[in-house]
Scaffold this motif. Structure first.
Motif, short mmCIF file in Angstrom:
data_model
loop_
_atom_site.label_atom_id
_atom_site.label_comp_id
_atom_site.label_asym_id
_atom_site.label_seq_id
_atom_site.Cartn_x
_atom_site.Cartn_y
_atom_site.Cartn_z
N TRP A 173 0.83 -1.21 0.00
CA TRP A 173 0.00 0.00 0.00
C TRP A 173 0.86 1.26 0.00
O TRP A 173 0.57 2.22 -0.71
N GLU A 174 1.91 1.27 0.79
CA GLU A 174 2.77 2.46 0.92
C GLU A 174 3.50 2.78 -0.38
O GLU A 174 3.88 3.92 -0.61
N ASN A 175 3.70 1.79 -1.23
CA ASN A 175 4.47 1.98 -2.45
C ASN A 175 3.60 2.20 -3.69
O ASN A 175 4.08 2.12 -4.80
N VAL A 176 2.31 2.45 -3.47
CA VAL A 176 1.38 2.63 -4.58
C VAL A 176 0.89 4.09 -4.59
O VAL A 176 0.56 4.64 -3.55
N PRO A 177 0.82 4.69 -5.80
CA PRO A 177 0.29 6.06 -5.89
C PRO A 177 -1.14 6.14 -5.38
O PRO A 177 -1.89 5.14 -5.41
N LEU A 178 -1.54 7.31 -4.93
CA LEU A 178 -2.86 7.53 -4.34
C LEU A 178 -3.99 7.08 -5.26
O LEU A 178 -4.95 6.46 -4.81
N GLN A 179 -3.88 7.36 -6.54
CA GLN A 179 -4.94 6.98 -7.48
C GLN A 179 -5.12 5.46 -7.51
O GLN A 179 -6.23 4.95 -7.51
N LYS A 180 -4.02 4.72 -7.49
CA LYS A 180 -4.11 3.25 -7.50
C LYS A 180 -4.62 2.73 -6.16
O LYS A 180 -5.27 1.69 -6.11
N GLN A 181 -4.34 3.46 -5.07
CA GLN A 181 -4.87 3.06 -3.77
C GLN A 181 -6.40 3.12 -3.80
O GLN A 181 -7.06 2.23 -3.26
N GLU A 182 -6.94 4.16 -4.43
CA GLU A 182 -8.40 4.29 -4.52
C GLU A 182 -9.00 3.14 -5.33
O GLU A 182 -10.02 2.58 -4.94
N VAL A 183 -8.36 2.76 -6.41
CA VAL A 183 -8.83 1.64 -7.23
C VAL A 183 -8.79 0.35 -6.41
O VAL A 183 -9.74 -0.43 -6.39
N ALA A 184 -7.67 0.13 -5.71
CA ALA A 184 -7.52 -1.08 -4.89
C ALA A 184 -8.57 -1.13 -3.79
O ALA A 184 -9.16 -2.19 -3.53
N LEU A 185 -8.81 0.00 -3.15
CA LEU A 185 -9.82 0.06 -2.09
C LEU A 185 -11.21 -0.26 -2.63
O LEU A 185 -11.97 -1.01 -2.01
N THR A 186 -11.53 0.26 -3.80
CA THR A 186 -12.82 -0.03 -4.43
C THR A 186 -12.94 -1.52 -4.73
O THR A 186 -14.00 -2.14 -4.49
#
Length: 108
Positions: free
Chosen positions: A84-97
């Protein structure tokens, strides 16, 4: 449990934080000799002292105990956290979804 692994990790974190054994022992309200015995593996800290050490070093207990713990849920959470820490914010949102969708689907 080998005391030397815990003591070694405390020693490493203490030095990384730029603290002397005297300063850490002062922050934990313990004798510096006792701290050196913990770091050297001759003594095991009591739970209250261990908590004080964690607080003074600003680390979680599982971080200090990671060499002692078997692989478990904490290990899985740490692996996810590292990803999670190594992923850009936009990809974090996709992963969370995606995670939410999977959890909702399995609950039905």
């Amino acid at each position: 449990m080998e005391q030397s692994k815990l003591g070694k990790r405390i020693n490493e974190v203490r030095k990384a934080r730029g603290l002397t054994a005297d300063k850490l022992s002062e922050l934990c309200n313990i004798n510096a000799t006792y701290l050196r015995q913990i770091e050297g593996g001759a003594k095991m800290p009591s739970l209250p002292v261990f908590i004080d050490i964690c607080n003074a070093l600003h680390v979680s207990p599982d971080y200090l105990l990671q060499d002692e713990l078997e692989k478990n849920e904490v290990s899985k959470i740490q692996a996810i956290e590292t990803l999670w820490e190594n992923v850009p914010l936009q990809k974090q949102e996709v992963a969370l979804t995606m995670i939410r969708a999977v959890l909702e689907h399995t609950e039905q």
